[in-house]
Design a protein around this motif. Structure first.
Motif, PDB file in Angstrom:
ATOM      1  N   GLY A 160      10.700  14.003 -16.737  1.00 49.05           N
ATOM      2  CA  GLY A 160      10.606  13.106 -17.880  1.00 49.05           C
ATOM      3  C   GLY A 160      11.356  11.807 -17.691  1.00 49.05           C
ATOM      4  O   GLY A 160      11.581  11.060 -18.643  1.00 49.05           O
ATOM      5  N   ASP A 161      11.743  11.521 -16.432  1.00 52.64           N
ATOM      6  CA  ASP A 161      12.450  10.275 -16.111  1.00 52.64           C
ATOM      7  C   ASP A 161      11.394   9.225 -15.781  1.00 52.64           C
ATOM      8  O   ASP A 161      11.070   8.982 -14.623  1.00 52.64           O
ATOM      9  N   THR A 162      10.878   8.588 -16.819  1.00 56.75           N
ATOM     10  CA  THR A 162       9.748   7.666 -16.673  1.00 56.75           C
ATOM     11  C   THR A 162      10.039   6.470 -15.777  1.00 56.75           C
ATOM     12  O   THR A 162       9.226   6.126 -14.906  1.00 56.75           O
ATOM     13  N   GLU A 163      11.182   5.832 -15.963  1.00 55.99           N
ATOM     14  CA  GLU A 163      11.497   4.633 -15.185  1.00 55.99           C
ATOM     15  C   GLU A 163      11.589   4.938 -13.691  1.00 55.99           C
ATOM     16  O   GLU A 163      11.008   4.234 -12.863  1.00 55.99           O
ATOM     17  N   THR A 164      12.303   6.006 -13.357  1.00 63.76           N
ATOM     18  CA  THR A 164      12.437   6.386 -11.940  1.00 63.76           C
ATOM     19  C   THR A 164      11.079   6.778 -11.375  1.00 63.76           C
ATOM     20  O   THR A 164      10.748   6.451 -10.235  1.00 63.76           O
ATOM     21  N   MET A 165      10.276   7.467 -12.198  1.00 61.71           N
ATOM     22  CA  MET A 165       8.937   7.872 -11.760  1.00 61.71           C
ATOM     23  C   MET A 165       8.093   6.655 -11.395  1.00 61.71           C
ATOM     24  O   MET A 165       7.427   6.628 -10.354  1.00 61.71           O
ATOM     25  N   TYR A 166       8.139   5.632 -12.254  1.00 57.65           N
ATOM     26  CA  TYR A 166       7.334   4.437 -12.001  1.00 57.65           C
ATOM     27  C   TYR A 166       7.786   3.691 -10.742  1.00 57.65           C
ATOM     28  O   TYR A 166       6.960   3.164  -9.989  1.00 57.65           O
ATOM     29  N   VAL A 167       9.090   3.659 -10.504  1.00 63.42           N
ATOM     30  CA  VAL A 167       9.592   2.994  -9.302  1.00 63.42           C
ATOM     31  C   VAL A 167       9.108   3.729  -8.054  1.00 63.42           C
ATOM     32  O   VAL A 167       8.637   3.095  -7.092  1.00 63.42           O
ATOM     33  N   PHE A 168       9.191   5.051  -8.063  1.00 60.30           N
ATOM     34  CA  PHE A 168       8.721   5.818  -6.906  1.00 60.30           C
ATOM     35  C   PHE A 168       7.203   5.759  -6.773  1.00 60.30           C
ATOM     36  O   PHE A 168       6.671   5.841  -5.662  1.00 60.30           O
ATOM     37  N   LEU A 169       6.513   5.597  -7.888  1.00 56.11           N
ATOM     38  CA  LEU A 169       5.058   5.429  -7.832  1.00 56.11           C
ATOM     39  C   LEU A 169       4.715   4.115  -7.139  1.00 56.11           C
ATOM     40  O   LEU A 169       3.803   4.070  -6.301  1.00 56.11           O
ATOM     41  N   VAL A 170       5.457   3.065  -7.469  1.00 55.96           N
ATOM     42  CA  VAL A 170       5.256   1.769  -6.818  1.00 55.96           C
ATOM     43  C   VAL A 170       5.542   1.879  -5.322  1.00 55.96           C
ATOM     44  O   VAL A 170       4.787   1.365  -4.495  1.00 55.96           O
ATOM     45  N   LEU A 171       6.622   2.584  -4.970  1.00 45.81           N
ATOM     46  CA  LEU A 171       6.964   2.784  -3.557  1.00 45.81           C
ATOM     47  C   LEU A 171       5.861   3.551  -2.827  1.00 45.81           C
ATOM     48  O   LEU A 171       5.534   3.260  -1.673  1.00 45.81           O
ATOM     49  N   THR A 172       5.277   4.528  -3.515  1.00 45.07           N
ATOM     50  CA  THR A 172       4.178   5.312  -2.934  1.00 45.07           C
ATOM     51  C   THR A 172       2.965   4.435  -2.686  1.00 45.07           C
ATOM     52  O   THR A 172       2.340   4.497  -1.617  1.00 45.07           O
ATOM     53  N   LEU A 173       2.626   3.609  -3.656  1.00 42.70           N
ATOM     54  CA  LEU A 173       1.466   2.715  -3.529  1.00 42.70           C
ATOM     55  C   LEU A 173       1.680   1.691  -2.413  1.00 42.70           C
ATOM     56  O   LEU A 173       0.739   1.350  -1.683  1.00 42.70           O
ATOM     57  N   ILE A 174       2.917   1.217  -2.277  1.00 42.32           N
ATOM     58  CA  ILE A 174       3.226   0.275  -1.198  1.00 42.32           C
ATOM     59  C   ILE A 174       3.035   0.951   0.156  1.00 42.32           C
ATOM     60  O   ILE A 174       2.454   0.374   1.083  1.00 42.32           O
ATOM     61  N   MET A 175       3.513   2.196   0.259  1.00 44.36           N
ATOM     62  CA  MET A 175       3.369   2.940   1.507  1.00 44.36           C
ATOM     63  C   MET A 175       1.896   3.165   1.839  1.00 44.36           C
ATOM     64  O   MET A 175       1.474   3.046   2.993  1.00 44.36           O
ATOM     65  N   ILE A 176       1.105   3.505   0.829  1.00 45.09           N
ATOM     66  CA  ILE A 176      -0.333   3.709   1.027  1.00 45.09           C
ATOM     67  C   ILE A 176      -0.980   2.411   1.521  1.00 45.09           C
ATOM     68  O   ILE A 176      -1.804   2.416   2.434  1.00 45.09           O
ATOM     69  N   TRP A 177      -0.594   1.298   0.918  1.00 46.50           N
ATOM     70  CA  TRP A 177      -1.135  -0.001   1.323  1.00 46.50           C
ATOM     71  C   TRP A 177      -0.768  -0.324   2.769  1.00 46.50           C
ATOM     72  O   TRP A 177      -1.615  -0.793   3.539  1.00 46.50           O
ATOM     73  N   GLN A 178       0.463  -0.072   3.139  1.00 43.05           N
ATOM     74  CA  GLN A 178       0.910  -0.371   4.497  1.00 43.05           C
ATOM     75  C   GLN A 178       0.229   0.513   5.541  1.00 43.05           C
ATOM     76  O   GLN A 178       0.077   0.114   6.695  1.00 43.05           O
ATOM     77  N   PHE A 179      -0.165   1.709   5.124  1.00 42.84           N
ATOM     78  CA  PHE A 179      -0.832   2.634   6.041  1.00 42.84           C
ATOM     79  C   PHE A 179      -2.349   2.662   5.839  1.00 42.84           C
ATOM     80  O   PHE A 179      -3.010   3.589   6.293  1.00 42.84           O
ATOM     81  N   ARG A 180      -2.872   1.657   5.147  1.00 42.55           N
ATOM     82  CA  ARG A 180      -4.290   1.663   4.799  1.00 42.55           C
ATOM     83  C   ARG A 180      -5.208   1.774   6.020  1.00 42.55           C
ATOM     84  O   ARG A 180      -6.223   2.493   5.986  1.00 42.55           O
ATOM     85  N   THR A 181      -4.861   1.079   7.093  1.00 42.59           N
ATOM     86  CA  THR A 181      -5.686   1.136   8.307  1.00 42.59           C
ATOM     87  C   THR A 181      -5.615   2.528   8.929  1.00 42.59           C
ATOM     88  O   THR A 181      -6.634   3.079   9.364  1.00 42.59           O
ATOM     89  N   ASP A 182      -4.415   3.103   8.948  1.00 42.25           N
ATOM     90  CA  ASP A 182      -4.227   4.446   9.511  1.00 42.25           C
ATOM     91  C   ASP A 182      -4.959   5.487   8.680  1.00 42.25           C
ATOM     92  O   ASP A 182      -5.515   6.458   9.208  1.00 42.25           O
ATOM     93  N   LEU A 183      -4.950   5.305   7.364  1.00 43.94           N
ATOM     94  CA  LEU A 183      -5.656   6.237   6.473  1.00 43.94           C
ATOM     95  C   LEU A 183      -7.163   6.155   6.695  1.00 43.94           C
ATOM     96  O   LEU A 183      -7.861   7.178   6.654  1.00 43.94           O
ATOM     97  N   LYS A 184      -7.633   4.953   6.944  1.00 41.62           N
ATOM     98  CA  LYS A 184      -9.061   4.770   7.224  1.00 41.62           C
ATOM     99  C   LYS A 184      -9.443   5.500   8.513  1.00 41.62           C
ATOM    100  O   LYS A 184     -10.472   6.178   8.584  1.00 41.62           O
TER     101      LYS A 184
END
Length: 207
Positions: A160-184
């Motif tokens: 239920g820690d919404t703020e921390t959750m959103y920060v880690f969600l942003v970090l996750t999305l950044i990681m996905i973006w950086q690995f987008r070519t590898d994921l493809k």
């Protein structure tokens, strides 16, 4: 709000210190963006300039992360956890999107790993062990770091820690973006496999 903004800026400033450029120059080589995969990170430098160079880059990235996180804790003693949270976000943004490199940086795996361990070492350790297991089984370097951040996001959502959750969600999305070519490549079945167990056994045999 001041704690968040200042910590974010401190983290971003330290994140802009890309160890790969320093190490490459020390070895008398061109900028890491000009050789190998062009990524200013541990893997690329290690693959082209050797293991010692790669280890130096890793140490440099871990050191800047540690210094930034300790610094914000010292400055904002009463809000140390909040300061670390936003410094971690800033570190990732600075490392992945450094302003002096026209926002083209590394993937931030080492930064994210140390940040998770310092921010919540128990939870971070569990997620990293899960990621390590996935790495050994899948023999893929792309999924584990994304999974670790995703699990951290899910854990804070359940708490239920919404703020921390959103920060880690942003970090996750950044990681996905950086690995987008590898994921493809992974989806298309062209991903490179890394057998950690085999390479570890081989090293012990060579010794």
């Amino acid at each position: 709000m001041i704690v968040r903004i200042v910590s974010l800026l401190i983290g971003y400033a330290f994140g802009n210190i890309l160890s790969a450029f320093v190490v490459a120059k020390f070895f008398g080589q061109p900028a890491p963006t000009e050789f190998g995969s062009g990524n200013p990170g541990t893997a690329n430098v290690g693959a082209v300039l050797g293991k010692k160079a790669g280890i130096l880059v890793l140490i440099g990235d871990l050191f800047k992360t540690l210094v930034a996180l300790v610094l914000v804790q010292f400055i904002f003693t009463a809000d140390a956890e909040l300061a670390m949270l936003y410094a971690g976000l800033g570190l990732t943004l600075g490392h992945d999107f450094p302003i002096w490199q026209k926002f083209k940086g590394g993937k931030g795996v080492a930064v994210s790993v140390l940040f998770m361990l310092i921010f919540d070492w128990r939870l971070g350790l569990i997620e990293l062990l899960v990621a390590l297991f996935v790495l050994v089984v899948s023999q893929n370097l792309t999924v584990p770091p994304i999974l670790a951040l995703l699990l951290m996001t899910a854990q804070y959502m359940m708490r239920g820690d919404t703020e921390t959750m959103y920060v880690f969600l942003v970090l996750t999305l950044i990681m996905i973006w950086q690995f987008r070519t590898d994921l493809k490549d992974l989806v298309q079945g062209n991903a490179k496999k890394v057998d950690i167990l085999k390479s570890t056994k081989q090293r012990f045999k060579n010794k």
